[in-house]
Design an enzyme around this catalytic site. Structure first.
Site, PDB file in Angstrom:
ATOM      1  N   PRO A  28       0.841  -1.200   0.000  1.00  0.00           N
ATOM      2  CA  PRO A  28       0.000   0.000   0.000  1.00  0.00           C
ATOM      3  C   PRO A  28       0.880   1.256   0.000  1.00  0.00           C
ATOM      4  CG  PRO A  28      -0.583  -1.490   1.793  1.00  0.00           C
ATOM      5  CD  PRO A  28       0.710  -1.958   1.242  1.00  0.00           C
ATOM      6  N   MET A  29       0.532   2.208  -0.862  1.00  0.00           N
ATOM      7  CA  MET A  29       1.303   3.454  -0.943  1.00  0.00           C
ATOM      8  C   MET A  29       0.350   4.623  -1.137  1.00  0.00           C
ATOM      9  SD  MET A  29       4.529   2.232  -3.290  1.00  0.00           S
ATOM     10  CE  MET A  29       3.525   1.129  -4.313  1.00  0.00           C
ATOM     11  N   THR A  30       0.391   5.554  -0.206  1.00  0.00           N
ATOM     12  CA  THR A  30      -0.476   6.730  -0.288  1.00  0.00           C
ATOM     13  C   THR A  30      -0.188   7.507  -1.567  1.00  0.00           C
ATOM     14  OG1 THR A  30      -0.590   6.903   2.109  1.00  0.00           O
ATOM     15  CG2 THR A  30      -1.127   8.878   0.850  1.00  0.00           C
ATOM     16  N   GLN A 105      -6.753  -1.294   1.581  1.00  0.00           N
ATOM     17  CA  GLN A 105      -6.193  -1.082   2.919  1.00  0.00           C
ATOM     18  C   GLN A 105      -7.082  -0.077   3.639  1.00  0.00           C
ATOM     19  OE1 GLN A 105      -2.782   1.458   4.010  1.00  0.00           O
ATOM     20  NE2 GLN A 105      -1.781  -0.413   4.713  1.00  0.00           N
ATOM     21  N   HIS A 171      -5.029  -1.176   8.421  1.00  0.00           N
ATOM     22  CA  HIS A 171      -3.764  -0.458   8.638  1.00  0.00           C
ATOM     23  C   HIS A 171      -3.566  -0.206  10.137  1.00  0.00           C
ATOM     24  CE1 HIS A 171      -0.273   1.850   8.037  1.00  0.00           C
ATOM     25  NE2 HIS A 171      -0.672   2.678   7.093  1.00  0.00           N
ATOM     26  N   ALA A 173      -0.302   0.278  11.451  1.00  0.00           N
ATOM     27  CA  ALA A 173       1.134   0.565  11.521  1.00  0.00           C
ATOM     28  C   ALA A 173       1.431   2.052  11.414  1.00  0.00           C
ATOM     29  CB  ALA A 173       1.844  -0.185  10.386  1.00  0.00           C
ATOM     30  N   HIS A 174       2.716   2.382  11.498  1.00  0.00           N
ATOM     31  CA  HIS A 174       3.303   3.675  11.094  1.00  0.00           C
ATOM     32  C   HIS A 174       2.807   4.882  11.865  1.00  0.00           C
ATOM     33  CE1 HIS A 174       3.924   1.586   6.927  1.00  0.00           C
ATOM     34  NE2 HIS A 174       4.711   1.093   7.887  1.00  0.00           N
ATOM     35  N   TYR A 176      -0.301   5.648  12.871  1.00  0.00           N
ATOM     36  CA  TYR A 176      -1.677   6.105  12.651  1.00  0.00           C
ATOM     37  C   TYR A 176      -2.577   5.597  13.775  1.00  0.00           C
ATOM     38  CZ  TYR A 176       0.023   7.547   8.063  1.00  0.00           C
ATOM     39  OH  TYR A 176       0.713   8.153   7.047  1.00  0.00           O
ATOM     40  N   ARG A 225      -1.664  -4.762   8.847  1.00  0.00           N
ATOM     41  CA  ARG A 225      -0.311  -4.212   8.745  1.00  0.00           C
ATOM     42  C   ARG A 225       0.111  -3.665  10.106  1.00  0.00           C
ATOM     43  NH1 ARG A 225       2.793  -0.269   4.337  1.00  0.00           N
ATOM     44  NH2 ARG A 225       4.127  -1.993   3.728  1.00  0.00           N
TER      45      ARG A 225
END
Length: 372
Positions: A28-30, A105, A171, A173-174, A176, A225
């Site tokens: 997944p990529m924004t 995602q 999602h 992760a990261h 959020y 994720r």
């Protein structure tokens, strides 16, 4: 790399109702190419091209659930509302027509700021009204807010299944929203959604997973994720030991997660080198070991530097896949996600499958500004 045997990457894989022709996942990529939150023909063509390029499983860019301030950018797509869902129906039909498999995602950005400075028209929400430790932003979620967010994730997953998607990724992760519950630095709650242990702070995520499982039934695969690192602090680690990793991730698997998508900046970095050395298991390897779940690894596959360089506007050149093949052959993890290289080279997977290594492209940061 000319003599490298990459056939291990092209073995079929199946889990529950999902059948894949190979082990390669589009990460997944924004992208932020969905004005008013609605994915258009450009998005459908973008994903279709990756399916035509032989990607085994496509995971969409983050697409947000139905909460008042679930996104932090004006062109992040919604996964709710008639118009947005019609756009996503066009996406999945285009991918299927090209022989691909895909899952959205599902995302809530929590209190994370966007670099553009864009602000939603409602207060941002998070566990404790913090973007990062000692950095207040927005409001702390009430238990009613939490229940509504859980229900919104479940509704989005049910919509994904109804539209014909093959799986769904949550999602977590990261840095959020879900990850802000995991992280002690941003979860200072004293109710049942907080607590001093990572197992206690996993409750919110586990409730989301349980609600999603109830919504989609027993055969629809659920991916989640997760990451140790946060965009607010690359050095953060939620689990300093395998036992703590088990406390963090096993409740998610027990709640219904089939696949853990373990994000790290470089897939070859060992997670606990003090235990098994510099060539030891990575994050996905340890997650598989302590939970028994299927895992996806990710992080700078096919490139000579990590994603932080992309944040700084830097490109990357192609790198050997020998370390990836070695780890796949020892069955450290089950699937491998590829990110930036697929932005600049939609046919990367097909080239690897044919052994056309000389034709592989690196990552050009200009790819971030276009949807091709």
């Amino acid at each position: 790399m000319s003599n490298l045997d990459t056939s291990i990457l092209f073995r079929p894989f199946s889990i529950r109702s999902l059948e894949l022709k190979n082990r390669i996942v589009m990460s997944p990529m924004t992208r932020q190419f969905s004005p008013e939150g609605i994915p258009g023909e450009g998005s459908a063509a973008y994903y279709r091209r990756r399916a035509e390029g032989r990607v085994g499983l496509i995971l969409s860019e983050g697409t947000v659930i139905d909460r008042p301030a679930s996104r932090n950018g004006s062109s992040i797509p919604f996964f709710h509302g008639e118009a947005a869902l019609a756009g996503w129906k066009n996406v999945i039909d285009s991918v299927h027509n090209a022989g691909g498999r895909m899952g959205p995602q599902l995302w809530h950005t929590g209190a994370v700021r966007d670099v553009s400075g864009w602000e939603p028209d409602a207060p941002v929400e998070s566990p404790s009204g913090l973007d990062s430790p000692n950095d207040p932003r927005g409001v702390a979620m009430s238990e009613e807010d939490i229940a509504d967010a859980v229900a919104a994730f479940a509704k989005a997953a049910a919509d994904a299944q109804r539209l014909g998607f093959d799986t769904v990724e949550i999602h977590g992760a990261h840095g959020y929203l879900i990850d802000q519950f995991f992280w002690a630095g941003t979860n200072q709650r004293t109710d049942r959604y907080g607590g001093p242990t990572i197992k206690e702070r996993s409750r919110f995520a586990a409730e989301i997973v349980s609600a999603v499982r109830h919504a989609v039934g027993p055969e629809f695969p659920i991916i989640m994720r997760v990451s140790q690192w946060k965009q607010q602090d690359f050095g953060v680690r939620l689990a300093e030991t395998p036992a703590l990793m088990e406390d963090w991730l096993l409740p998610l698997v027990e709640a219904g997660v089939d696949v853990l998508h373990c994000s790290q900046r470089r897939f070859w970095d060992p997670e606990f080198p003090e235990i098994d050395g510099e060539n030891g298991l990575n994050c996905a390897g340890w997650a598989k070991k302590v939970t028994g779940a299927t895992t996806i690894s990710v992080g700078s596959v096919g490139l000579d530097n990590d994603v932080t360089h992309a944040f700084a506007g830097q490109g990357s050149t192609p790198a050997s896949l020998d370390r990836l093949v070695e780890r796949m052959e020892r069955e450290e993890f089950d699937l491998i996600a590829v990110g930036r290289v697929l932005l600049s080279d939609k046919d990367w997977v097909a080239k690897v499958e044919k052994g056309d290594y000389a034709d592989l492209k690196g990552f050009n940061p200009a790819s971030l500004a276009e949807l091709v």
